[in-house]
Design an enzyme around this catalytic site. Structure first.
Site, PDB file in Angstrom:
ATOM      1  N   ARG A   5      -2.599   1.124  -1.905  1.00  0.00           N
ATOM      2  CA  ARG A   5      -1.937  -0.077  -2.154  1.00  0.00           C
ATOM      3  C   ARG A   5      -2.522  -1.205  -0.591  1.00  0.00           C
ATOM      4  O   ARG A   5      -2.159  -0.929   0.123  1.00  0.00           O
ATOM      5  CB  ARG A   5      -1.126  -0.561  -2.613  1.00  0.00           C
ATOM      6  CG  ARG A   5      -0.487   0.293  -3.679  1.00  0.00           C
ATOM      7  CD  ARG A   5       1.281   0.078  -4.647  1.00  0.00           C
ATOM      8  NE  ARG A   5       1.459  -1.623  -4.776  1.00  0.00           N
ATOM      9  CZ  ARG A   5       2.260  -2.230  -3.782  1.00  0.00           C
ATOM     10  NH1 ARG A   5       3.465  -1.241  -2.955  1.00  0.00           N
ATOM     11  NH2 ARG A   5       2.830  -3.727  -4.211  1.00  0.00           N
TER      12      ARG A   5
ATOM     13  N   LYS B 197       8.162   9.234   2.724  1.00  0.00           N
ATOM     14  CA  LYS B 197       7.309   8.792   1.695  1.00  0.00           C
ATOM     15  C   LYS B 197       6.497  10.167   0.953  1.00  0.00           C
ATOM     16  O   LYS B 197       6.205  11.255   1.856  1.00  0.00           O
ATOM     17  CB  LYS B 197       5.607   7.797   2.145  1.00  0.00           C
ATOM     18  CG  LYS B 197       5.004   7.783   1.120  1.00  0.00           C
ATOM     19  CD  LYS B 197       4.151   6.148   0.982  1.00  0.00           C
ATOM     20  CE  LYS B 197       3.262   6.325   0.057  1.00  0.00           C
ATOM     21  NZ  LYS B 197       3.020   4.864   0.509  1.00  0.00           N
TER      22      LYS B 197
ATOM     23  N   ARG C  78      11.836  -3.080   1.677  1.00  0.00           N
ATOM     24  CA  ARG C  78      12.813  -2.030   2.048  1.00  0.00           C
ATOM     25  C   ARG C  78      13.824  -1.617   1.830  1.00  0.00           C
ATOM     26  O   ARG C  78      14.907  -2.830   1.344  1.00  0.00           O
ATOM     27  CB  ARG C  78      12.988  -3.013   3.328  1.00  0.00           C
ATOM     28  CG  ARG C  78      10.667  -2.650   4.073  1.00  0.00           C
ATOM     29  CD  ARG C  78      10.104  -1.122   4.092  1.00  0.00           C
ATOM     30  NE  ARG C  78       9.702  -1.174   3.779  1.00  0.00           N
ATOM     31  CZ  ARG C  78       8.100  -1.489   4.875  1.00  0.00           C
ATOM     32  NH1 ARG C  78       8.106  -2.560   5.701  1.00  0.00           N
ATOM     33  NH2 ARG C  78       7.155  -1.541   3.884  1.00  0.00           N
TER      34      ARG C  78
HETATM   35  C1  BTN Z   1      -0.843   4.193  -1.350  1.00  0.00           C
HETATM   36  O1  BTN Z   1       0.674   4.392  -1.479  1.00  0.00           O
HETATM   37  O2  BTN Z   1      -0.837   3.205  -0.692  1.00  0.00           O
HETATM   38  C2  BTN Z   1      -1.119   4.325  -2.569  1.00  0.00           C
HETATM   39  C3  BTN Z   1      -1.910   5.875  -2.685  1.00  0.00           C
HETATM   40  C4  BTN Z   1      -3.458   6.174  -3.065  1.00  0.00           C
HETATM   41  C5  BTN Z   1      -4.039   7.175  -2.926  1.00  0.00           C
HETATM   42  C6  BTN Z   1      -4.723   7.703  -3.741  1.00  0.00           C
HETATM   43  S1  BTN Z   1      -5.523   9.617  -3.038  1.00  0.00           S
HETATM   44  C7  BTN Z   1      -6.500   9.033  -4.252  1.00  0.00           C
HETATM   45  C8  BTN Z   1      -6.515   7.844  -5.152  1.00  0.00           C
HETATM   46  N1  BTN Z   1      -8.616   7.632  -4.289  1.00  0.00           N
HETATM   47  C9  BTN Z   1      -8.164   6.169  -3.487  1.00  0.00           C
HETATM   48  O3  BTN Z   1      -8.375   6.007  -2.608  1.00  0.00           O
HETATM   49  N2  BTN Z   1      -6.397   5.861  -3.691  1.00  0.00           N
HETATM   50  C10 BTN Z   1      -5.896   7.418  -4.714  1.00  0.00           C
END
Ligand code: BTN
Length: 322
Positions: free
Chosen positions: A119, A184, A319
């Site tokens: 994100r 996390k 947070r």
């Molecule tokens: C976050 O916590 O910021 C979201 C993470 C999302 C990661 C997943 S892994 C599979 C899919 N492909 C990506 O490039 N991102 C999501």
């Protein structure tokens, strides 16, 4: 030479000789030792012993289409799973496939992402064999505006799946982090495309730490935990199937009734429900308050001394108050 077929032949329990590997793959012994030199950068430890051959430093339970299909049972008809050894990002690739007409239910899962995205433009780094990384394309008759609660629904699907698998201590953190007390566990990146009044398509990307090595944990920029630490003894195939099963139930329900009927259940999973918290704004501003719950559109109800705000996921981050 692509090192993945070679890595799949290696075992954690016993050594396999170079000649045997070369014969199995129909390549020279020199190609084998060259390919194994490149696996360091994949984060895989291969132990070499003179006269014995090669052995994996830790066990790797590889993603396997047959095992996922078995876990899905009759629901497998909703999904079409494609596994990649290496890809830039399952989200990026599936977005492109969606534009080219890929069907609802298409799943891309990868052992390794070279440009995994999180994100807010962040990078997402997974561990080979230790992180479940996949994306699901789902098509809706709804317009994009009606999908605002969707990423919370996805979090709920993951939380339900982990409960179903008997993993204790999992919680959600608004808007779509999967957490446990230590940090996390995973995250969700949903990317929408479509028309204001429908139809629309969403690529749901999920990254979940099944079992992280200490070395990788140390590299992360925030506290992380994994499912092994919570007592999960299963593999990523079982995990993937369990999450897809929950999504197969929740996504059609969401399309029909929206997020509202699920909001109270979501709040019950929220790590910060009714707790003092801080909202970090993109401009660096910090707002103190209390996370009071979520609305039908997925907005956070955040109560401050000046009253209640309705916060959109966008760029803010929630947070725990110190
Ligand atoms: C976050 O916590 O910021 C979201 C993470 C999302 C990661 C997943 S892994 C599979 C899919 N492909 C990506 O490039 N991102 C999501």
């Amino acid at each position: 030479m692509n090192p993945f077929p070679l890595l799949r032949l290696l075992s954690h329990e016993h050594f396999i000789g170079g000649p045997a590997l070369a014969a199995k793959l129909g390549v020279s012994r020199a190609s084998i030792s060259l390919a194994l030199k490149s696996v360091d950068e994949l984060g895989v430890e291969v132990i070499t012993a003179k006269g014995k051959g090669y052995q994996l430093g830790r066990p790797i339970a590889w993603l396997d289409e047959v095992a996922v299909a078995r876990g899905l049972g009759a629901q497998r008809r909703f999904f079409d799973l494609k596994l990649f050894d290496e890809i830039d990002s399952t989200n990026t690739a599936l977005m492109a496939a969606a534009h080219a007409g890929a069907p609802s239910g298409q799943v891309y899962a990868a052992e390794r992402q070279t440009a995994g995205r999180g994100r807010r433009g962040r990078r997402w780094v997974g561990e080979l064999g230790g992180t479940l990384m996949f994306s699901l394309l789902w098509r809706f008759n709804l317009g994009v505006a009606a999908l605002s609660g969707l990423s919370l629904v996805v979090g709920l699907a993951v939380a339900r799946a982990l409960a179903q698998l008997g993993v204790p201590g999992v919680q959600l953190k608004w808007p779509n982090d999967i957490v446990c007390a230590e940090g996390k566990l995973g995250g969700i990146l949903t990317e929408l495309s479509g028309e204001a009044h429908g139809p629309s398509a969403v690529v749901i990307g999920i990254g979940l730490n099944a079992g992280l090595s200490q070395a990788n944990r140390d590299q992360l920029d925030q506290a992380a935990c994994d499912l092994v630490a919570l007592g999960y003894a299963g593999d990523r195939n079982q995990l993937l199937a369990a999450i897809l099963l929950e999504l197969a139930e929740l996504l059609p329900a969401f399309e029909q009734h929206g997020f509202a009927p699920l909001a109270r259940e979501w709040e019950a999973w929220h790590a910060m429900q009714d707790m003092p918290a801080r909202l970090l704004q993109p401009n660096g501003e910090v707002i103190e308050g209390r996370a009071a719950g979520v609305l039908a559109d997925g907005c956070l109800r955040f109560v401050t001394a000046d009253g209640e705000r309705q916060v959109h996921a966008g760029e803010v981050s929630l947070r725990r108050a110190p």
